[in-house]
Design a protein around this motif. Sequence first.
Motif, short mmCIF file in Angstrom:
data_model
loop_
_atom_site.label_atom_id
_atom_site.label_comp_id
_atom_site.label_asym_id
_atom_site.label_seq_id
_atom_site.Cartn_x
_atom_site.Cartn_y
_atom_site.Cartn_z
N ILE A 312 42.58 37.95 31.23
CA ILE A 312 43.73 37.52 32.04
C ILE A 312 44.94 37.42 31.12
O ILE A 312 44.93 36.68 30.14
CB ILE A 312 43.46 36.17 32.72
CG1 ILE A 312 42.23 36.27 33.62
CG2 ILE A 312 44.68 35.72 33.54
CD1 ILE A 312 41.83 34.96 34.26
N THR A 313 45.98 38.18 31.46
CA THR A 313 47.20 38.21 30.66
C THR A 313 48.38 37.80 31.53
O THR A 313 48.51 38.26 32.67
CB THR A 313 47.47 39.63 30.11
OG1 THR A 313 46.32 40.07 29.37
CG2 THR A 313 48.69 39.65 29.20
N ALA A 314 49.21 36.91 31.00
CA ALA A 314 50.42 36.48 31.72
C ALA A 314 51.60 36.58 30.77
O ALA A 314 51.58 36.00 29.67
CB ALA A 314 50.26 35.05 32.23
N GLU A 315 52.61 37.30 31.19
CA GLU A 315 53.81 37.50 30.37
C GLU A 315 55.04 37.13 31.16
O GLU A 315 55.17 37.48 32.34
CB GLU A 315 53.91 38.97 29.91
CG GLU A 315 52.75 39.43 29.06
CD GLU A 315 52.83 40.91 28.74
OE1 GLU A 315 53.64 41.60 29.39
OE2 GLU A 315 52.11 41.37 27.84
N MET A 316 55.96 36.46 30.50
CA MET A 316 57.22 36.05 31.12
C MET A 316 58.35 36.87 30.54
O MET A 316 58.44 37.08 29.33
CB MET A 316 57.47 34.55 30.85
CG MET A 316 58.53 33.95 31.75
SD MET A 316 57.96 33.84 33.45
CE MET A 316 59.50 33.33 34.24
N SER A 317 59.23 37.37 31.43
CA SER A 317 60.40 38.13 30.99
C SER A 317 61.57 37.80 31.90
O SER A 317 61.45 37.00 32.83
CB SER A 317 60.10 39.63 31.02
OG SER A 317 59.92 40.08 32.36
N THR A 318 62.69 38.44 31.64
CA THR A 318 63.87 38.20 32.48
C THR A 318 63.64 38.69 33.91
O THR A 318 64.32 38.26 34.84
CB THR A 318 65.10 38.91 31.89
OG1 THR A 318 64.81 40.30 31.72
CG2 THR A 318 65.47 38.29 30.54
#
Length: 397
Positions: A312-318
């Motif tokens: 499970i991968t979670a990435e935050m970006s603009t």
Amino acid sequence: MTFVRRLLDQSKLPLTVTEFWRYSFFYWGIFAVITLGQFTMLWLLQQGVAMRSHELFIWLLDGLFWWSTTPLVLYASLKIPIAFKVRQSTLLKPVLYHLLIVTFLNILINTFHWYITNPLMFFVIGKNLPFESYLFSFFTAYTGSFGQYMLLVVGFNKVSYIYRYQELKQQHFETEISNEQLRGQLANAQLQSLKMQLNPHFLFNTLHAVVSLMLKNDIRKATLMITTLSDLLRSVLVNQQSDFIPLREELMLTRQYLDIQQIRFQDRLNVEYKIDPAAELYPVPQLILQPLVENSVTHGISDVTTNALIRITAEMSTAGLRIVIFDNGTGANQRKISKGMGLGLKNTVLRLRQAYGEHAQFIFDQPSEGGTYVTIHFQGEPKKIRTDDEAYQSYNR
């Protein structure tokens, strides 16, 4: 009085019957005073004397007559409205109708004077006016009475239109508020419905696994699975009134679910988490990840004998939050390919559409080399149920 009340209700003017007669008296009184000044000046210029008492009496009767006809005039203005934003031929027709009404009223008042006022004058002063005088009065007063009549008709049309428009606008506003509340309630009900469909679906699969362990006489694992399931349900019940929870809490529910599956698969299942700390507070629909990892377990790694992996991968970006759930199962190479998505994935897509509209993406990918990637991308804040104040502000922007 009843007729006047109905007239006011139809025109939507916020007046009482008493106020109606008072304002009517004020309107006609202005013109009566102007007319009195004109007649006085004419008498002084022509005969060198002011108007006599019986002539003032006739003037007073004329004013009272037009004042008493106000409800009739306003009723005619409602039935035959004059709108200037129309073709000239369409405007001419109502003007002609009102011209006929004014003519009738002028004939009526002069007929009254000939048959009623004139005999009274003969009784009081010993003489009466010739018929030619009434014809002269009719034609000289006709233009002024028509102007006063049309001013009242047009003015009343305009004022009545404003008040009726305001009432319709208020009704439209109240309807919009009601629709906003209904749409909000519907959205909330749909979210709750979809979420409640997931809970029995998940419980059925988990209890089925417990039963399987008990049939194998593996009581320790079955007990541990039930205990972990109890913790998971307790966490769900804590947030049962919340449609959206922080990703950190959603991941805790997912971990509890995968703990149950690790009890079932033992050393065969490995779980990896790659979570961006900046993403942990991002609001997501409750139990949005559980059906995705359940799909990985049920249709992905269930046939993998060793080294099954769920990542499970979670990435935050603009652009927002991006979550990827990967499993190293058979993927597109599996022998039994299901037709369409199961209940869990279908409900996930529906919940995303309901909560985010076009601002969320759901991607289901099974590369030829194996494995399955499920990606969800949140590109904005979830829709929320608007309050009355928020709906009011939205409507008045």
